[in-house]
Scaffold this motif. Structure first.
Motif, short mmCIF file in Angstrom:
data_model
loop_
_atom_site.label_atom_id
_atom_site.label_comp_id
_atom_site.label_asym_id
_atom_site.label_seq_id
_atom_site.Cartn_x
_atom_site.Cartn_y
_atom_site.Cartn_z
N GLU A 99 -3.30 10.14 -5.98
CA GLU A 99 -4.31 10.49 -4.98
C GLU A 99 -5.25 9.31 -4.75
O GLU A 99 -5.74 8.70 -5.70
N LEU A 100 -5.50 9.01 -3.49
CA LEU A 100 -6.49 7.99 -3.16
C LEU A 100 -7.88 8.56 -3.42
O LEU A 100 -8.34 9.47 -2.73
N ARG A 101 -8.56 8.01 -4.43
CA ARG A 101 -9.90 8.48 -4.77
C ARG A 101 -10.96 7.77 -3.93
O ARG A 101 -11.86 8.41 -3.39
N GLN B 291 -3.02 5.26 -13.02
CA GLN B 291 -3.92 4.69 -12.03
C GLN B 291 -3.29 3.46 -11.40
O GLN B 291 -2.45 2.79 -12.00
N GLY C 204 -11.37 8.57 1.12
CA GLY C 204 -10.64 9.06 -0.04
C GLY C 204 -11.19 10.41 -0.48
O GLY C 204 -12.15 10.94 0.10
N LEU D 71 1.53 2.75 -3.58
CA LEU D 71 0.46 3.08 -4.53
C LEU D 71 0.45 4.54 -4.97
O LEU D 71 0.19 4.82 -6.15
N PRO D 72 0.72 5.52 -4.08
CA PRO D 72 0.76 6.91 -4.57
C PRO D 72 1.80 7.10 -5.68
O PRO D 72 1.50 7.72 -6.72
N SER E 138 0.81 -1.22 0.00
CA SER E 138 0.00 0.00 0.00
C SER E 138 0.85 1.27 0.00
O SER E 138 0.44 2.29 -0.57
N ASP F 25 -8.37 -0.23 -2.67
CA ASP F 25 -7.91 1.14 -2.87
C ASP F 25 -7.84 1.44 -4.37
O ASP F 25 -7.31 0.64 -5.15
N TRP F 26 -8.31 2.62 -4.73
CA TRP F 26 -8.23 3.11 -6.11
C TRP F 26 -7.54 4.46 -6.10
O TRP F 26 -8.04 5.43 -5.51
N TYR F 27 -6.35 4.52 -6.72
CA TYR F 27 -5.54 5.73 -6.80
C TYR F 27 -5.52 6.25 -8.24
O TYR F 27 -5.41 5.48 -9.19
N SER G 160 0.88 5.29 -9.05
CA SER G 160 -0.26 5.83 -9.79
C SER G 160 -0.01 7.22 -10.35
O SER G 160 -0.89 7.79 -11.00
#
Length: 214
Positions: free
Chosen positions: A135-137, A113, A148, A105-106, A102, A129-131, A109
């Protein structure tokens, strides 16, 4: 985006591969537009060569565990390229429960993404998690308790997939197979269909990911 739903991932409950991954803990991430080698480089991983099939990743993971103690948070990641929406994605798989993935991920992405889901094994904690562009959206453990910068952006798609989004006392809907729904949501966002054959037949690039600095 395809019209995949949670029903399309019902196979995970009869899959030996996925049941073992759920029991021991796993992390899976899809990163758009970055090659497997560059993904591992951004994760500061020491290259460990390549191997064919999921069995080779399991073997690398077990060898690594034999050489480390229980408290060592380093892990072996396996990565390979797969076609999806808007070009190629890199799939990253590990058996470390997603604990160490984790934090990357920033960076992974940026200008693209990254979508990640994991289970930590034991008493399970399941995360999604969706980045986008660093940015964590949208992220959640319980699909009814999202966080997020845009926690509700995916709600229409989640309803189509079959998520239960009505809270009960535990904070989650009562009936949907949430893990199957999470895999379907991942496919909606990436265009990558996760199958046993995909995991079993890929040529993995391996990397030894070090512990996070104190």
């Amino acid at each position: 985006m395809t019209l995949v739903t949670a029903h399309d991932y019902a196979w995970i409950r009869s899959s030996r591969i996925f049941s073992d991954a759920m029991a021991s803990g796993y992390g899976l991430a899809l990163v758009r537009g970055i090659s497997p080698a560059d993904v591992l480089r951004l994760m500061e991983a020491e290259p460990q060569g390549t191997g064919m099939g999921l069995g080779s990743l399991v073997e690398q993971h077990l060898e690594h565990r034999d050489e480390t103690d229980y408290w060592d948070d380093s892990f072996i990641a396996g990565a390979f390229a797969v076609p999806g929406t808007a070009g190629d994605w890199t799939l990253v798989f590990d058996f470390n429960g997603g604990v160490g993935m984790s934090r990357f991920l920033p960076a992974l992405s940026l200008n693209g993404q990254a979508v990640s889901h994991s289970t930590n094994g034991g008493k399970p904690m399941d995360l999604f998690d969706w980045y986008v562009n660093g940015e964590l959206r949208t992220g959640f453990e319980w699909p009814t308790t999202r966080y997020g910068s845009t926690p509700d952006e995916l709600v229409p798609v989640m309803r189509e997939i079959g998520f239960d989004l009505v809270k009960d006392e535990e904070g989650a809907g009562p009936s949907t197979d949430t893990k199957a729904a999470v895999l379907a949501l991942t496919e909606r966002l990436t265009g990558v269909r996760l199958t046993e054959d995909l995991l079993k037949g890929a040529e993995y690039h391996f990397g030894h990911v070090p512990e996070q600095p104190a």
